[in-house]
Design an enzyme around this catalytic site. Structure first.
Site, PDB file in Angstrom:
ATOM      1  N   GLU A  47       0.852  -1.193   0.000  1.00  0.00           N
ATOM      2  CA  GLU A  47       0.000   0.000   0.000  1.00  0.00           C
ATOM      3  C   GLU A  47       0.891   1.248   0.000  1.00  0.00           C
ATOM      4  O   GLU A  47       1.920   1.299   0.673  1.00  0.00           O
ATOM      5  CB  GLU A  47      -0.869  -0.029   1.258  1.00  0.00           C
ATOM      6  CG  GLU A  47      -1.755   1.180   1.460  1.00  0.00           C
ATOM      7  CD  GLU A  47      -2.533   1.098   2.772  1.00  0.00           C
ATOM      8  OE1 GLU A  47      -3.513   1.850   2.932  1.00  0.00           O
ATOM      9  OE2 GLU A  47      -2.156   0.272   3.639  1.00  0.00           O
ATOM     10  N   LYS A 127      -9.416   2.174  -2.233  1.00  0.00           N
ATOM     11  CA  LYS A 127      -9.689   1.646  -0.903  1.00  0.00           C
ATOM     12  C   LYS A 127     -10.995   2.190  -0.333  1.00  0.00           C
ATOM     13  O   LYS A 127     -11.209   3.401  -0.281  1.00  0.00           O
ATOM     14  CB  LYS A 127      -8.513   1.993   0.023  1.00  0.00           C
ATOM     15  CG  LYS A 127      -8.576   1.348   1.401  1.00  0.00           C
ATOM     16  CD  LYS A 127      -7.297   1.670   2.159  1.00  0.00           C
ATOM     17  CE  LYS A 127      -7.255   1.051   3.558  1.00  0.00           C
ATOM     18  NZ  LYS A 127      -5.978   1.360   4.240  1.00  0.00           N
ATOM     19  N   CYS A 172      -5.282  -3.534   2.568  1.00  0.00           N
ATOM     20  CA  CYS A 172      -5.092  -3.510   4.026  1.00  0.00           C
ATOM     21  C   CYS A 172      -6.400  -3.726   4.798  1.00  0.00           C
ATOM     22  O   CYS A 172      -6.904  -4.833   4.856  1.00  0.00           O
ATOM     23  CB  CYS A 172      -4.401  -2.210   4.437  1.00  0.00           C
ATOM     24  SG  CYS A 172      -3.764  -2.220   6.132  1.00  0.00           S
TER      25      CYS A 172
END
Length: 246
Positions: A47, A127, A172
């Protein structure tokens, strides 16, 4: 018929605030070459792999903040990574901070792209589940300000035909929420059946408190009734599903 994709998890290690994009890209290329030497077909980078993890600091100057984002991909400083991908015949997944103009305004996303063995972008994800805070927390030397510097992704949980299969992406904190996989799953079935994959967020949940069943696949392998808030992701309780009606 099973298909195996040899995948390398490329752990970058720390990136300092003073490192340039070009320096960081050189490190990514070195990892890609090492992965190729070990037989990898796909390299998964971290990330925000092009910069330090800047949400650790409060940045109030907009020009300084903008400097941490990519406005094009590939750009002049990242093109070398795509060129190396094509040269080696190795694909990659890359996370980065994305700055775009959409709907007549500036928008910031925590983004990742999937690149095939020819160095072509085949998929993009932004995300959705952003952790941390929107305001700095008193007394902390290092912050976690993802909610300040990014907005939740607006592309949904798509999947793409790549590497002789069907792949999706998440970043994540996204992995913690079952809707990440629940939303992808119908798309995977459609793609395997040769149907056109429509990219959108097919979420049927109410905004607020929700009771739903989760399967603890990597633990006790029981169904669990979880009570959570779909707006805040706060989990208020969990019991075995078999006891829920008692």
């Amino acid at each position: 018929m099973s298909r195996i994709v040899n995948t390398a998890a490329a752990q970058m290690g720390p990136i300092s605030k003073s490192e340039t994009r070009r320096d960081t890209v050189k490190r990514l290329i070195a990892l890609m070459r090492e992965a190729k030497g070990r037989g990898a077909e796909l390299v998964v980078f971290t990330e925000l792999a092009l910069t330090t993890f800047f949400p650790r600091w409060l940045i109030e100057d907009e020009a300084e903040l903008d400097a941490w984002y990519e406005t094009e991909m590939p750009g002049p400083e990242t093109q070398a990574l795509f060129d190396e991908s094509k040269k080696l015949g190795v694909g990659f997944c890359l996370g980065y901070a994305e700055l775009v103009q959409e709907g007549g305004r500036k928008r910031r996303f925590n983004t990742s792209i999937l690149v095939d063995r020819s160095g072509n972008i085949v998929g993009k994800y932004r995300k959705v589940h952003l952790p941390g805070h929107s305001e700095p927390q008193p007394g902390r030397a290092h912050q976690h300000l993802e909610k300040r510097y990014f907005e939740p992704g607006n592309l949904g949980f798509g999947v793409w035909r790549a590497f002789d299969g069907v792949m999706g992406m998440c970043i994540c904190n996204d992995r913690r929420w079952p809707e990440t996989y629940r939303v992808m799953e119908p798309y995977v079935r459609e793609a395997k059946a040769g149907k056109a994959v429509k990219m959108q967020m097919r979420r049927q949940y109410p905004a607020g408190p929700l009771r739903e069943h989760w399967y603890h696949a990597q633990g006790c392998r029981n169904w669990i009734e979880v009570r959570r808030d779909t707006r805040t992701h706060v989990i208020s309780g969990a019991i075995l599903a078999r006891d829920a009606g008692r």
